[in-house]
Design a protein around this motif. Sequence first.
Motif, PDB file in Angstrom:
ATOM      1  N   LEU A  12     -12.567 -14.751   9.907  1.00  0.00           N
ATOM      2  CA  LEU A  12     -12.305 -13.507   9.191  1.00  0.00           C
ATOM      3  C   LEU A  12     -10.883 -13.049   9.463  1.00  0.00           C
ATOM      4  N   GLU A  13     -10.250 -12.525   8.430  1.00  0.00           N
ATOM      5  CA  GLU A  13      -8.942 -11.913   8.674  1.00  0.00           C
ATOM      6  C   GLU A  13      -9.173 -10.575   9.374  1.00  0.00           C
ATOM      7  N   LYS A  14      -8.417 -10.350  10.429  1.00  0.00           N
ATOM      8  CA  LYS A  14      -8.517  -9.053  11.105  1.00  0.00           C
ATOM      9  C   LYS A  14      -7.370  -8.189  10.618  1.00  0.00           C
ATOM     10  N   LEU A  15      -7.746  -7.122   9.918  1.00  0.00           N
ATOM     11  CA  LEU A  15      -6.746  -6.303   9.252  1.00  0.00           C
ATOM     12  C   LEU A  15      -6.726  -4.895   9.853  1.00  0.00           C
ATOM     13  N   GLY A  16      -5.585  -4.522  10.401  1.00  0.00           N
ATOM     14  CA  GLY A  16      -5.441  -3.173  10.943  1.00  0.00           C
ATOM     15  C   GLY A  16      -4.915  -2.226   9.876  1.00  0.00           C
ATOM     16  N   ILE A  17      -5.367  -0.982   9.936  1.00  0.00           N
ATOM     17  CA  ILE A  17      -4.899   0.028   8.985  1.00  0.00           C
ATOM     18  C   ILE A  17      -4.449   1.234   9.795  1.00  0.00           C
ATOM     19  N   LEU A  18      -3.189   1.587   9.627  1.00  0.00           N
ATOM     20  CA  LEU A  18      -2.679   2.784  10.289  1.00  0.00           C
ATOM     21  C   LEU A  18      -2.266   3.775   9.214  1.00  0.00           C
ATOM     22  N   LEU A 102     -10.118  -1.233   0.267  1.00  0.00           N
ATOM     23  CA  LEU A 102      -9.664  -2.445   0.979  1.00  0.00           C
ATOM     24  C   LEU A 102     -10.824  -3.421   1.188  1.00  0.00           C
ATOM     25  N   ALA A 103     -11.992  -2.877   1.505  1.00  0.00           N
ATOM     26  CA  ALA A 103     -13.165  -3.743   1.742  1.00  0.00           C
ATOM     27  C   ALA A 103     -13.558  -4.463   0.451  1.00  0.00           C
ATOM     28  N   ARG A 104     -13.409  -3.771  -0.670  1.00  0.00           N
ATOM     29  CA  ARG A 104     -13.714  -4.388  -1.970  1.00  0.00           C
ATOM     30  C   ARG A 104     -12.711  -5.481  -2.289  1.00  0.00           C
ATOM     31  N   GLU A 105     -11.431  -5.174  -2.042  1.00  0.00           N
ATOM     32  CA  GLU A 105     -10.363  -6.137  -2.351  1.00  0.00           C
ATOM     33  C   GLU A 105     -10.421  -7.360  -1.454  1.00  0.00           C
ATOM     34  N   ARG A 106     -10.820  -7.156  -0.205  1.00  0.00           N
ATOM     35  CA  ARG A 106     -10.824  -8.249   0.779  1.00  0.00           C
ATOM     36  C   ARG A 106     -12.162  -8.310   1.474  1.00  0.00           C
ATOM     37  N   ASP A 108     -13.561 -10.542   2.844  1.00  0.00           N
ATOM     38  CA  ASP A 108     -13.567 -11.404   4.029  1.00  0.00           C
ATOM     39  C   ASP A 108     -12.878 -10.786   5.230  1.00  0.00           C
ATOM     40  N   ALA A 109     -12.312  -9.621   5.058  1.00  0.00           N
ATOM     41  CA  ALA A 109     -11.534  -9.066   6.173  1.00  0.00           C
ATOM     42  C   ALA A 109     -12.394  -8.181   7.069  1.00  0.00           C
ATOM     43  N   GLU A 110     -12.025  -8.178   8.341  1.00  0.00           N
ATOM     44  CA  GLU A 110     -12.643  -7.247   9.276  1.00  0.00           C
ATOM     45  C   GLU A 110     -11.635  -6.106   9.449  1.00  0.00           C
ATOM     46  N   LEU A 111     -12.049  -4.875   9.158  1.00  0.00           N
ATOM     47  CA  LEU A 111     -11.094  -3.768   9.129  1.00  0.00           C
ATOM     48  C   LEU A 111     -11.087  -3.007  10.454  1.00  0.00           C
ATOM     49  N   TYR A 112      -9.898  -2.703  10.921  1.00  0.00           N
ATOM     50  CA  TYR A 112      -9.705  -1.916  12.144  1.00  0.00           C
ATOM     51  C   TYR A 112      -8.885  -0.693  11.773  1.00  0.00           C
ATOM     52  N   PHE A 113      -9.483   0.476  11.890  1.00  0.00           N
ATOM     53  CA  PHE A 113      -8.734   1.684  11.557  1.00  0.00           C
ATOM     54  C   PHE A 113      -8.116   2.255  12.838  1.00  0.00           C
ATOM     55  N   ILE A 114      -6.787   2.365  12.839  1.00  0.00           N
ATOM     56  CA  ILE A 114      -6.050   2.737  14.051  1.00  0.00           C
ATOM     57  C   ILE A 114      -5.653   4.213  13.968  1.00  0.00           C
ATOM     58  N   LEU A 115      -5.891   4.941  15.037  1.00  0.00           N
ATOM     59  CA  LEU A 115      -5.405   6.326  15.031  1.00  0.00           C
ATOM     60  C   LEU A 115      -4.999   6.768  16.426  1.00  0.00           C
ATOM     61  N   GLY A 116      -4.162   7.791  16.466  1.00  0.00           N
ATOM     62  CA  GLY A 116      -3.696   8.309  17.747  1.00  0.00           C
ATOM     63  C   GLY A 116      -4.760   9.183  18.388  1.00  0.00           C
ATOM     64  N   ALA A 117      -4.765   9.224  19.716  1.00  0.00           N
ATOM     65  CA  ALA A 117      -5.791   9.978  20.439  1.00  0.00           C
ATOM     66  C   ALA A 117      -5.789  11.455  20.041  1.00  0.00           C
ATOM     67  N   ASP A 118      -4.629  11.986  19.649  1.00  0.00           N
ATOM     68  CA  ASP A 118      -4.586  13.401  19.277  1.00  0.00           C
ATOM     69  C   ASP A 118      -5.351  13.675  17.988  1.00  0.00           C
ATOM     70  N   SER A 119      -5.633  12.642  17.211  1.00  0.00           N
ATOM     71  CA  SER A 119      -6.364  12.836  15.949  1.00  0.00           C
ATOM     72  C   SER A 119      -7.879  12.811  16.147  1.00  0.00           C
ATOM     73  N   VAL A 120      -8.345  12.359  17.310  1.00  0.00           N
ATOM     74  CA  VAL A 120      -9.797  12.211  17.499  1.00  0.00           C
ATOM     75  C   VAL A 120     -10.555  13.537  17.338  1.00  0.00           C
ATOM     76  N   PRO A 121     -10.068  14.637  17.935  1.00  0.00           N
ATOM     77  CA  PRO A 121     -10.823  15.890  17.767  1.00  0.00           C
ATOM     78  C   PRO A 121     -10.916  16.346  16.307  1.00  0.00           C
ATOM     79  N   GLU A 134     -18.772   2.896   9.422  1.00  0.00           N
ATOM     80  CA  GLU A 134     -19.476   1.713   8.900  1.00  0.00           C
ATOM     81  C   GLU A 134     -18.501   0.638   8.442  1.00  0.00           C
ATOM     82  N   LEU A 135     -17.411   1.089   7.829  1.00  0.00           N
ATOM     83  CA  LEU A 135     -16.504   0.145   7.175  1.00  0.00           C
ATOM     84  C   LEU A 135     -15.504  -0.481   8.133  1.00  0.00           C
TER      85      LEU A 135
END
Length: 216
Positions: A12-18, A102-106, A108-121, A134-135
Amino acid sequence: LSPPAERPDRRLEKLGILGGTFDPIHSGHIAMAQAARQAHGLDRVLLVPAARPPHKERELAPAADRLAMARLAAESAPGIEASDIEIRRGGTSYTAETLEELARERPDAELYFILGADSVPELKSWWRLPRIFELARLVVVNRPGCKGLFPPEQFQGIPGELLERAECDRVQMPPVPVSSTGVRKAVRRGEPLGAKVPPGVEEYIRRRGLYRGGRG
Ligand code: ATP
């Protein structure tokens, strides 16, 4: 020959999204994309400037400029690319929609959504947060001054094992104390940006006369 989907050696392609406002993109964004890429062996990380972020009220630099700066930044960062997926879609940019596209377009890809710790709250107010979990796998990168834990009581509707996985997927990087707010302020004061922004971005900001006025 078996069709590609059935080949056991298929990876699987591992695709990061920032995603971000990237107003403007800065060295902290690139550092976190690179840290996440290394930690999780991602093939690529897409920098996705929002057309209109749901949570930011102030006036932004034009989307075309924010995208152009993300593209410039990606030029000197291997494995990192800029994507116009949200700007092309227009309107308010919802991460759930971007990940679905992105999941529809690819498929075969495994999606990784990247975010900064300050965005978690803030996550608990994001539109269709369970769908995001889920995605994609959530990868949280530390930011100076933030703990960024996932207290389950704030993430109702997200299965416990996904929260635990997000905790385990966390990435530590040497802190980069840079923010877009700080960069805009420096431009307004006429200070040089130096290493705060990736190569080419300062020149672009000056040439286009961005961030000279206003308060944000
Ligand atoms: P602003 O100062 O305008 O609020 P920002 O610097 O936080 O902007 P964004 O485009 O809003 O930049 O951020 C996009 C993502 O990058 C967010 O998930 C944010 O948490 C993360 N991020 C931004 N700067 C850093 C940094 N220096 N270290 C770690 N994460 C960061």
